[in-house]
Design an enzyme around this catalytic site. Structure first.
Site, PDB file in Angstrom:
ATOM      1  N   GLU A 126       0.836  -1.195   0.000  1.00 14.84           N
ATOM      2  CA  GLU A 126       0.000   0.000   0.000  1.00 14.84           C
ATOM      3  C   GLU A 126       0.872   1.247   0.000  1.00 14.84           C
ATOM      4  OE1 GLU A 126      -2.721   0.527   3.311  1.00 14.84           O
ATOM      5  OE2 GLU A 126      -3.670   2.224   2.328  1.00 14.84           O
ATOM      6  N   GLY A 266       2.914   2.290  10.882  1.00 17.10           N
ATOM      7  CA  GLY A 266       2.616   1.501  12.071  1.00 17.10           C
ATOM      8  C   GLY A 266       2.430   0.021  11.765  1.00 17.10           C
ATOM      9  N   ALA A 267       1.560  -0.262  10.796  1.00 19.51           N
ATOM     10  CA  ALA A 267       1.286  -1.650  10.452  1.00 19.51           C
ATOM     11  C   ALA A 267       0.458  -1.677   9.180  1.00 19.51           C
ATOM     12  CB  ALA A 267       0.527  -2.353  11.573  1.00 19.51           C
ATOM     13  N   MET A 268       0.278  -2.898   8.631  1.00 24.50           N
ATOM     14  CA  MET A 268      -0.402  -3.009   7.348  1.00 24.50           C
ATOM     15  C   MET A 268      -1.341  -4.205   7.341  1.00 24.50           C
ATOM     16  SD  MET A 268      -0.889  -1.726   4.437  1.00 24.50           S
ATOM     17  CE  MET A 268      -2.133  -2.474   3.389  1.00 24.50           C
ATOM     18  N   GLU A 269      -2.564  -3.964   6.845  1.00 21.38           N
ATOM     19  CA  GLU A 269      -3.669  -4.914   6.958  1.00 21.38           C
ATOM     20  C   GLU A 269      -3.754  -5.958   5.846  1.00 21.38           C
ATOM     21  OE1 GLU A 269      -4.031  -1.559   6.248  1.00 21.38           O
ATOM     22  OE2 GLU A 269      -5.597  -1.230   4.754  1.00 21.38           O
ATOM     23  N   ASN A 270      -2.628  -6.338   5.212  1.00 21.82           N
ATOM     24  CA  ASN A 270      -2.666  -7.327   4.140  1.00 21.82           C
ATOM     25  C   ASN A 270      -3.572  -8.505   4.507  1.00 21.82           C
ATOM     26  OD1 ASN A 270      -0.242  -5.871   3.084  1.00 21.82           O
ATOM     27  ND2 ASN A 270       0.660  -6.813   4.895  1.00 21.82           N
ATOM     28  N   GLU A 303      -5.714  -2.915  12.474  1.00 25.46           N
ATOM     29  CA  GLU A 303      -5.402  -3.722  11.283  1.00 25.46           C
ATOM     30  C   GLU A 303      -6.382  -4.885  11.167  1.00 25.46           C
ATOM     31  OE1 GLU A 303      -3.511  -2.139   9.446  1.00 25.46           O
ATOM     32  OE2 GLU A 303      -2.598  -0.840  10.962  1.00 25.46           O
ATOM     33  N   HIS A 306      -9.646  -3.723   9.649  1.00 27.17           N
ATOM     34  CA  HIS A 306      -9.570  -3.489   8.197  1.00 27.17           C
ATOM     35  C   HIS A 306     -10.051  -4.710   7.405  1.00 27.17           C
ATOM     36  CE1 HIS A 306      -7.981   0.436   7.346  1.00 27.17           C
ATOM     37  NE2 HIS A 306      -6.823   0.266   7.934  1.00 27.17           N
ATOM     38  N   GLU A 325      -9.774   4.351   6.141  1.00 32.12           N
ATOM     39  CA  GLU A 325      -8.961   4.759   7.289  1.00 32.12           C
ATOM     40  C   GLU A 325      -9.777   5.510   8.354  1.00 32.12           C
ATOM     41  OE1 GLU A 325      -6.423   3.333   7.897  1.00 32.12           O
ATOM     42  OE2 GLU A 325      -5.631   2.669   5.971  1.00 32.12           O
TER      43      GLU A 325
HETATM   44 ZN    ZN Z   1      -5.570   1.795   8.563  1.00 33.56          ZN
END
Ligand code: ZN
Length: 874
Positions: A126, A266-270, A303, A306, A325
């Site tokens: 992303e 911070g982090a990623m919702e894959n 996450e 999401h 978001e």
């Molecule tokens: Zn987010």
């Protein structure tokens, strides 16, 4: 790695067109080698509509080996390739396109696409990282089903992960092995992820509301296995909460989380494979503070949430970013509120909004929640999109009420499941289920800037009357916003005054100017209105409160948020007046502590036994940077620093014995536990100790030193350091060295130490920061380290970063230039500290402007940095 990019063009929301082709299925085979990874991609493409345009795939920094269409390899003259794309003719309406390419993950310092962190492979796609892995239509409205095969050396990469469910794994000749993953849910390319490395898992399981078992795993390096318990616990609570509150169930057999050290955000919702900055996973009582525990709880939940708000229902284009978001931040805020103290959570969230979003909205980077154009989308992961976006969703919840709002989200999730949609679609659902005309509400998404609500009141013939007028700073002739605005009334003794017999009213404002009135009983004057209770609308309320009125609210308001806000206004009132006076006179003030403020402070302290966390929030002084934001020109940095200190010391002197009593009474007993009560006690002791140590009395410093020596957890030990840092001195120096000696091998803990060093105001801060760049625990390539040392210096050290000689500015700009060559996203974020240059005096403003020009005018400036610096220069 090639860092060459296309010349950035401005992209406009109004130019949106559906894609020329869809890609329904993707089969990817990765041969993972750090310097040269090979990707074989098979795409099932389908023409959309009647046209004869070629298929245009995005691709950046890739080496193309071959292209074939329906099994026939294309000769070089049959396709067109440039720095950012690959175009090829598609004969019919559907085709199978096969592409082979290579890339160099080991050389990827931008941390976008496929890269290596601590020797492990990981990805960040992303918003537009997938095009740095293979050629693809890299936009969120192209949803495909993915099958991914990973092949790698078994010894260094025993763990092979991708999205979806694992379907097979086997050993291969030559010490290699493979694993195959299938994701049954169509997804946009930005949710693609893979991980390969020497990782170890903490495992657990979750049974969904319909009885399906999900295997949970958090993957970390072996030495971090004992720091995953809180993240796992947070995950399970988030999964349960989303079922109970939104009716949302998890939809795969596995849910995997991987913690990596080098991560831009911070982090990623894959899908099914969340990748985290390790700081939002790893926690042990002796290494992480209460704030870290709270951050982990909220980011893990964010996450996870999401999975529905973002993944199952995704964004049509990046102008819709707040659709996922803003909504997901609102969801994680409510989750945390349900897990702990609702009022304290609201205070914390509004603090973030006011400190970061209000500042953004008042500066050169201002943009609506739904931007109308951008050059580099990475620059739009902003507080406006996230935090103001969440407020806009919250207002809809407040306008509809919880039940209708839930009906609205149910409709949204069922109607748009598996689709890429727009902000319009979201509030269309809200409007449909409630019958409310939300058209006027749209302005919240379209218009930048923080609305001001100017309020005046009057008492007339037994009625209390409020007049509310909307405006937008710097803009004439605006259209009104629609907003919920909750009000109540108190008398001079702090007794509630019912309005038409009710304790409070939620007004729905729709006009530029509105007057409302209620019958009131006889009440002791002066009357005190409590406005925008619970912060129902993200506006600035402008009402001419007297200190006396604020003191009443801070003692007696039945809405905790407004009680906190009243005391903050009172402190701010005194501080700003003193800062202005000192700046005018050119010397520190000598006036005594105002009685109203002191009494209100004492009253709050007397409430501390009931709610230590809340009182800790209340007595927290506004930060220097927040105070600086209140000045539109000639920001008096020296006086902000000195007057804030003076007030702290005065309050401490007036209430020293009460503070000391609280300190002793709230000593947490036994082993560390992250719960509301004990975290509240630690928060209170942190404030109390910081006040006491502001006094010029060694006995209090000894108390802090004692706490540092005996603490059994990081919260208390670091809070002791924080308190000592206020007055500096050799005791502080000594404890900082002890801390470093104990933690120098632990990068996440050292980030706290770097940040505190960077914020020191004793001696030469610039020289200190310069020498810490050579500290063995520092790394310029790691975004967490850069944020800790350079970010804290530029944003947390008003006095020294803004030193009048401009030396800090120039040194910092040279570091940004170095960063830009490695990691443009981080460089751009660091550079936005210069946004405020116009708000400083001539000398400082000229120096900041000069470095902005220097950054901007380099031929090799990244599009990320060019957009930020260009806007700052205006
Ligand atoms: Zn987010």
């Amino acid at each position: 790695m090639s860092s060459a990019r296309a010349a950035p063009v401005e992209i406009h929301l109004a130019d949106y067109r559906a894609p020329d082709f869809y890609i329904d299925r993707v089969d990817l085979v990765f041969d993972l080698v750090p310097q040269e990874t090979r990707v074989r991609s098979t795409l099932q493409v389908r023409r959309q509509g009647a046209h004869d345009r070629p298929l245009v795939l995005d691709g950046e920094g890739l080496t193309l080996l071959s292209v074939a269409v329906d099994g026939r390899p294309l000769a070089a003259e049959e396709f067109v390739r440039d720095e950012v794309s690959l175009r090829l003719p598609i004969p019919g309406d559907t085709a199978v396109v096969q592409i082979e390419n290579t890339l160099n993950p080991a050389a990827n310092t931008a941390l976008e696409g496929l890269y290596v962190s601590s020797g492990n492979f990981c990805t960040q796609c992303e918003p537009e990282g997938f095009r740095r892995i293979t050629y693809f239509i890299d936009r969120p409205d192209v949803l495909a089903r993915y099958t991914v095969t990973l092949i790698a050396d078994a010894e260094p990469y025993p763990v092979l992960l991708a999205n979806g469910n694992p379907v097979s794994a086997e050993a291969l000749p030559g010490g290699r092995h493979m694993a195959r993953w299938v994701d049954p849910h169509p997804k946009p390319s930005y949710l693609f992820a893979l991980v390969a490395g020497k990782l170890h898992a903490v495992r657990d399981e979750f049974v969904t509301q319909s009885g399906k078992r999900v295997d949970l795993a958090i993957y970390v390096e072996a030495h971090n296995l004992d720091r995953c318990a809180h993240a796992m616990d947070s995950l399970k609570r988030a999964m349960r909460w989303d079922e109970e509150v939104y009716g949302r169930e998890y939809d795969l057999d596995v849910f995997n989380i991987v913690a990596v050290d080098d991560f831009n955000m911070g982090a990623m919702e894959n899908k099914g494979l969340n990748i985290f900055n390790s700081r939002y996973i790893l926690a042990r009582p002796d290494t992480a503070t209460d704030a870290d525990y709270a951050g982990i709880e909220s980011v893990v939940a964010h996450e996870y949430f999401h999975n529905w708000s973002g993944n199952r229902v995704t964004c049509r284009d990046w102008f819709q970013l707040s659709l996922k978001e803003g909504f997901t931040v609102f969801r994680d805020q409510e989750f945390s509120a349900d897990m702990g103290s609702r009022a304290v959570k609201r205070i914390a969230d509004v603090n973030v909004l006011r400190q970061f979003q209000f500042a953004e909205d008042a500066g050169p980077q201002k943009h609506p929640v739904q931007p109308k154009s951008y050059r580099e989308i990475n620059n739009f992961y902003t507080s406006t999109v996230y935090n103001k976006g969440a407020e806009v969703v919250r207002m809809q919840r407040n306008l509809l009420g919880a039940e209708k709002f839930r009906a609205g989200t149910d409709l949204y999730f069922s109607r748009f499941d598996g689709q890429a949609v727009t902000i319009e679609d979201f509030f269309g659902c809200m409007s449909e289920v409630s019958g409310l005309d939300l058209q006027p509400f749209r302005r919240w998404y379209d218009v930048a800037g923080t609305p001001v609500l100017t309020v005046s009141d009057a008492v007339d013939g037994g009625r209390y009357q409020l007049t509310l007028r909307q405006s937008l700073p710097g803009q004439a002739g605006i259209e009104p916003f629609m907003l919920p605005f909750t009000v109540a009334l108190f008398d001079a003794n702090g007794h509630p005054v019912p309005l038409d017999g009710q304790a409070e009213h939620t007004l729905v404002l729709r006009e530029l100017e509105q007057t409302v009135s209620w019958a009131i009983p006889d009440a002791k004057r002066p009357l005190v209105p409590s406005l925008n209770r619970g912060f129902t609308a993200p506006v600035q309320v402008d009402y001419p409160y007297t200190p006396e009125q604020l003191a009443v609210l801070s003692r007696a308001d039945t809405d905790d948020f407004n009680r906190w806000d009243a005391f903050l206004r009172l402190m701010q009132h005194v501080l700003l007046a003193r800062i202005r006076a000192a700046a005018e006179q050119g010397k520190p003030g000598t006036d005594t502590l105002p009685e109203d403020l002191s009494t209100a402070f004492g009253a709050l302290l007397h409430h501390a036994n009931d709610d230590p966390m809340f009182v800790a929030e209340c007595i927290t002084l506004p930060t220097e940077s927040y105070l600086a934001d209140q000045f539109s020109h000639d920001t008096p940095v020296v006086w902000i620093h000195q007057e804030r200190r003076r007030l702290r010391a005065e309050l401490a002197a007036a209430w020293a014995s009460t503070l000391h009593l609280l300190y002793r009474n709230h000593e947490p007993q036994g082993a560390y536990h992250f719960d509301g009560r004990s975290a509240g006690q630690r928060a209170l002791r942190r404030q109390v100790l910081s006040y006491l140590c502001a006094l010029d009395e060694p006995a209090w410093w000894q108390l802090a030193a004692q706490q540092f020596a005996t603490a059994n957890n990081m919260t208390e030990s670091f809070n002791a350091l924080l308190a000592l840092s206020v007055t500096g001195g050799s005791l502080f120096e000594e404890k900082m060295q002890a801390f470093e000696a104990r933690w120098r091998q632990d990068p996440l803990v050292m980030d706290k130490w770097f940040a505190l060093q960077a914020q020191r105001t004793d001696g030469s801060a610039l020289a200190r920061v310069q020498s810490l760049m050579a500290h063995p625990a520092f790394s310029f390539k790691n975004p967490n380290r850069v944020r800790a040392l350079l970010g804290s210096f530029s944003r947390g050290n008003l006095l020294h970063f803004h030193a009048a000689d401009g030396e800090s500015y120039r040194w910092f700009a040279d570091r940004i230039i170095e960063l830009d060559a490695m990691n443009p996203q981080i460089a751009a974020r660091m550079a936005s500290v210069f946004n405020t240059w116009r708000r400083f005096d001539g000398g400082r403003a000229a120096a900041m402007r000069a470095v902005l020009e220097k950054l901007h005018d380099r031929p090799d400036c990244s599009p990320d940095l060019a957009e930020i610096t260009g806007k700052a220069l205006g």
